[in-house]
Design an enzyme around this catalytic site. Structure first.
Site, PDB file in Angstrom:
ATOM      1  N   TYR A 178       0.838  -1.201   0.000  1.00  0.00           N
ATOM      2  CA  TYR A 178       0.000   0.000   0.000  1.00  0.00           C
ATOM      3  C   TYR A 178       0.869   1.245   0.000  1.00  0.00           C
ATOM      4  O   TYR A 178       2.047   1.208   0.361  1.00  0.00           O
ATOM      5  CB  TYR A 178      -0.932   0.021   1.221  1.00  0.00           C
ATOM      6  CG  TYR A 178      -0.209   0.213   2.539  1.00  0.00           C
ATOM      7  CD1 TYR A 178      -0.007   1.495   3.062  1.00  0.00           C
ATOM      8  CD2 TYR A 178       0.264  -0.872   3.273  1.00  0.00           C
ATOM      9  CE1 TYR A 178       0.658   1.678   4.270  1.00  0.00           C
ATOM     10  CE2 TYR A 178       0.925  -0.692   4.476  1.00  0.00           C
ATOM     11  CZ  TYR A 178       1.115   0.583   4.973  1.00  0.00           C
ATOM     12  OH  TYR A 178       1.773   0.769   6.165  1.00  0.00           O
ATOM     13  N   CYS A 179       0.268   2.370  -0.423  1.00  0.00           N
ATOM     14  CA  CYS A 179       0.923   3.678  -0.357  1.00  0.00           C
ATOM     15  C   CYS A 179      -0.171   4.732  -0.186  1.00  0.00           C
ATOM     16  O   CYS A 179      -1.331   4.390   0.042  1.00  0.00           O
ATOM     17  CB  CYS A 179       1.785   3.936  -1.588  1.00  0.00           C
ATOM     18  SG  CYS A 179       0.906   3.821  -3.164  1.00  0.00           S
ATOM     19  N   THR A 180       0.170   5.996  -0.297  1.00  0.00           N
ATOM     20  CA  THR A 180      -0.779   7.068   0.021  1.00  0.00           C
ATOM     21  C   THR A 180      -2.021   7.048  -0.863  1.00  0.00           C
ATOM     22  O   THR A 180      -3.147   6.985  -0.367  1.00  0.00           O
ATOM     23  CB  THR A 180      -0.095   8.440  -0.092  1.00  0.00           C
ATOM     24  OG1 THR A 180       1.074   8.448   0.718  1.00  0.00           O
ATOM     25  CG2 THR A 180      -1.034   9.550   0.356  1.00  0.00           C
TER      26      THR A 180
END
Length: 318
Positions: A178-180
């Site tokens: 996951y990331c922003t």
């Protein structure tokens, strides 16, 4: 209380034949709408975040969706009290995100399965999965999914080497990432697949989508999410708030980021107002006595005062 502004976070991998021309036209449109923000354009697509009024952001979303290749672009939206940026920039880059790979990954050809927030939430609780945070260390330190692995990296381009060096942690597991907002995971998950890892999926729309989804409302997220605008940090978990950030100087709970006063350092550190004052807004002794220290200049402190303050208040030369 009604909030009159919105922040848009978005990206789209799609071929842009003439990035320079696209940039010029895009910047002109954004300025015509009095929008503020930062947008990156490359031959592989667009990655942006900007702020404006409800009407301005609605106009922008309609405009972008009217362009060929952007009809289905996914916008993440926050309602805010004021602009989250002070300027409007549109810049051309070679890549939307930089993994510094000899053989670049094209997300249009290979990327991890998209997991909607509720699917990601369910996978988070599966003992056969590991969760890798695809962001930088300072982003992780402010907030992350419970049990996520923290890559010790300062820049996204360092992630592949870190994965290779630490592959024993997850070589026999299914990997979630996951990331922003999702743009980094598009390439990272594709790279993991090319490297032979078992990728369970990537969080569709990133942390932001997970926090605003009615199915999850940020459950199993601890801390705040780091954002690249003037807000710095935003809440994600709507059910509980667990502070994970720690003051750089005292190790006490803290969610307040500052940049080191030394402009040649500029390190981001978590620091309370009291710590910032005591340590002159700087991460080290060398930075505190730097001739161009911004904290010292902002507060009109003399060299004699700085040296006396250090001698009287700081037991160690942190």
């Amino acid at each position: 209380m009604q909030k009159n502004y919105r922040v848009l976070l978005y990206y789209k991998y799609t071929a842009i034949e003439n990035p320079e021309k696209f940039k010029d036209e895009h910047l002109a449109y954004c300025k015509s709408q009095d929008l503020l923000g930062r947008i990156l354009v490359s031959s592989e697509g667009i990655n942006g975040t900007l702020s404006g009024t409800f009407e301005q952001t609605e106009n922008y979303m309609d405009y972008l969706k009217s362009l060929q290749g952007f009809e289905d672009i996914f916008f993440k939206i926050d309602e805010v009290d004021a602009h989250a940026f002070s300027k409007m920039h549109v810049r051309v880059k070679k890549e939307l995100v930089n993994l510094s790979l000899e053989d670049d990954v094209n997300p249009l050809e290979i990327t991890g399965k998209y997991l909607e927030p509720i699917e990601f939430y369910q996978k988070l609780q599966d003992p056969n999965t590991v969760v890798i945070d695809a962001r930088n260390d300072y982003e992780f330190d402010l907030g992350h999914f419970r049990g996520a692995i923290k890559p010790e990296i300062k820049n996204f381009r360092d992630l592949p080497d870190w994965i290779r060096e630490n592959k024993d942690q997850f070589k026999d597991k299914e990997i979630l990432t996951y990331c922003t907002g999702g743009v980094r995971c598009e390439k990272f998950s594709g790279w993991l697949i090319k490297e032979g890892f078992n990728v369970a999926g990537q969080l569709h729309g990133g942390i932001h989508n997970y926090g605003t989804s009615k199915d999850t409302e940020g459950k199993l997220w601890d801390g705040k999410m780091y954002v690249f605008d003037e807000r710095i940090a935003v809440d994600i978990n709507k059910h509980e708030h667990v502070v994970v950030g720690r003051d750089y100087f005292t190790n006490e709970p803290c969610e307040r980021y500052i940049n080191c006063g030394n402009p040649e350092c500029n390190k981001q550190i978590l620091a309370s107002e009291a710590s910032e004052e005591k340590y002159l807004g700087s991460c080290s002794h060398a930075c505190r006595i730097h001739p161009n220290n911004r904290y010292v200049k902002k507060h009109n402190l003399t060299t004699d005062f700085v040296l006396q303050h250090i001698a009287s208040n700081l037991e160690t030369q942190i």
